[in-house]
Design an enzyme around this catalytic site. Structure first.
Site, short mmCIF file in Angstrom:
data_model
loop_
_atom_site.label_atom_id
_atom_site.label_comp_id
_atom_site.label_asym_id
_atom_site.label_seq_id
_atom_site.Cartn_x
_atom_site.Cartn_y
_atom_site.Cartn_z
CG HIS A 179 -0.06 0.34 2.53
ND1 HIS A 179 -0.13 -1.01 3.42
CD2 HIS A 179 0.30 1.17 3.04
CE1 HIS A 179 0.59 -0.61 4.53
NE2 HIS A 179 1.07 0.79 4.40
P1 TYD Z 1 -1.75 -3.10 7.65
O1 TYD Z 1 -1.49 -1.76 7.39
O2 TYD Z 1 -2.70 -3.78 6.33
O3 TYD Z 1 -0.39 -3.64 7.68
P2 TYD Z 1 0.79 -3.84 6.76
O4 TYD Z 1 0.83 -2.84 6.04
O5 TYD Z 1 1.99 -3.61 8.17
O6 TYD Z 1 0.68 -5.22 6.36
O7 TYD Z 1 -2.57 -3.45 9.04
C1 TYD Z 1 -3.10 -4.65 9.19
C2 TYD Z 1 -4.38 -4.56 10.26
O8 TYD Z 1 -4.07 -3.93 11.33
C3 TYD Z 1 -5.46 -3.65 9.39
O9 TYD Z 1 -6.57 -4.21 9.92
C4 TYD Z 1 -5.24 -2.16 10.14
C5 TYD Z 1 -4.79 -2.65 11.59
N1 TYD Z 1 -4.25 -1.56 11.91
C6 TYD Z 1 -4.29 -0.89 13.04
O10 TYD Z 1 -5.61 -1.01 13.52
N2 TYD Z 1 -3.77 0.17 13.46
C7 TYD Z 1 -2.51 0.52 12.81
O11 TYD Z 1 -1.72 1.42 13.38
C8 TYD Z 1 -2.03 -0.11 12.12
C9 TYD Z 1 -0.66 -0.04 11.19
C10 TYD Z 1 -2.84 -1.12 11.45
#
Ligand code: TYD
Length: 132
Positions: free
Chosen positions: A48
């Site tokens: 992303h």
């Molecule tokens: P995501 O940003 O998709 O993780 P990555 O990019 O590191 O693989 O986040 C994974 C899940 O966690 C998604 O459901 C959103 C949640 N999340 C939060 O609730 N708070 C946060 O600060 C972050 C980074 C993610």
């Protein structure tokens, strides 16, 4: 834009310590801290971009690789030291992969979590960067 920030190790005979201070050795104010750990073998995370978020990524234990893409140029950084911080500006597509079993990836961010700040679709990201 991204760059590696070398974090100074305050070491003495007992071991090592690193301090991170907002707007001192990193170029933003810290609103949120999270960490990624226990990542399963072969997994790619991230995939992303953020419309308006600055972050610093540190592999405080173990290692992983981060690929970065601004829509025109691509780069790749291996994080394998608690004294290397990867500063990532807004609007960069990032993917994290090749996590070692013991990797703990610490992330500092300048804003609270907001799903509306994410671009999770690569073609949407490309459209967005080409229009800004
Ligand atoms: P995501 O940003 O998709 O993780 P990555 O990019 O590191 O693989 O986040 C994974 C899940 O966690 C998604 O459901 C959103 C949640 N999340 C939060 O609730 N708070 C946060 O600060 C972050 C980074 C993610």
């Amino acid at each position: 834009m991204y760059k590696i920030i070398d974090l100074q190790i305050k070491g003495d005979y007992r071991g090592s310590l690193i301090a991170i201070e907002e707007n001192v050795n990193i170029p933003f104010s810290i609103k949120r801290i999270y960490y990624i750990f226990d990542t399963k073998h072969g997994v790619t995370r991230g995939q992303h971009a953020h419309i308006n978020l600055k972050q610093l990524l540190i592999a405080v234990n173990g290692s992983c690789t981060v690929s970065l893409d601004d829509g025109k140029n691509k780069g790749c950084v291996k994080l394998n030291s608690p004294s290397s911080g990867l500063f990532i500006e807004k609007m960069l597509w990032r993917e994290m992969y090749d996590f070692s079993n013991d990797c703990v990836l610490l992330v500092l961010a300048n804003k609270e979590y907001s799903e509306s700040d994410y671009l999770r679709n690569y073609s949407e990201f490309l459209k967005y960067v080409n229009n800004v």
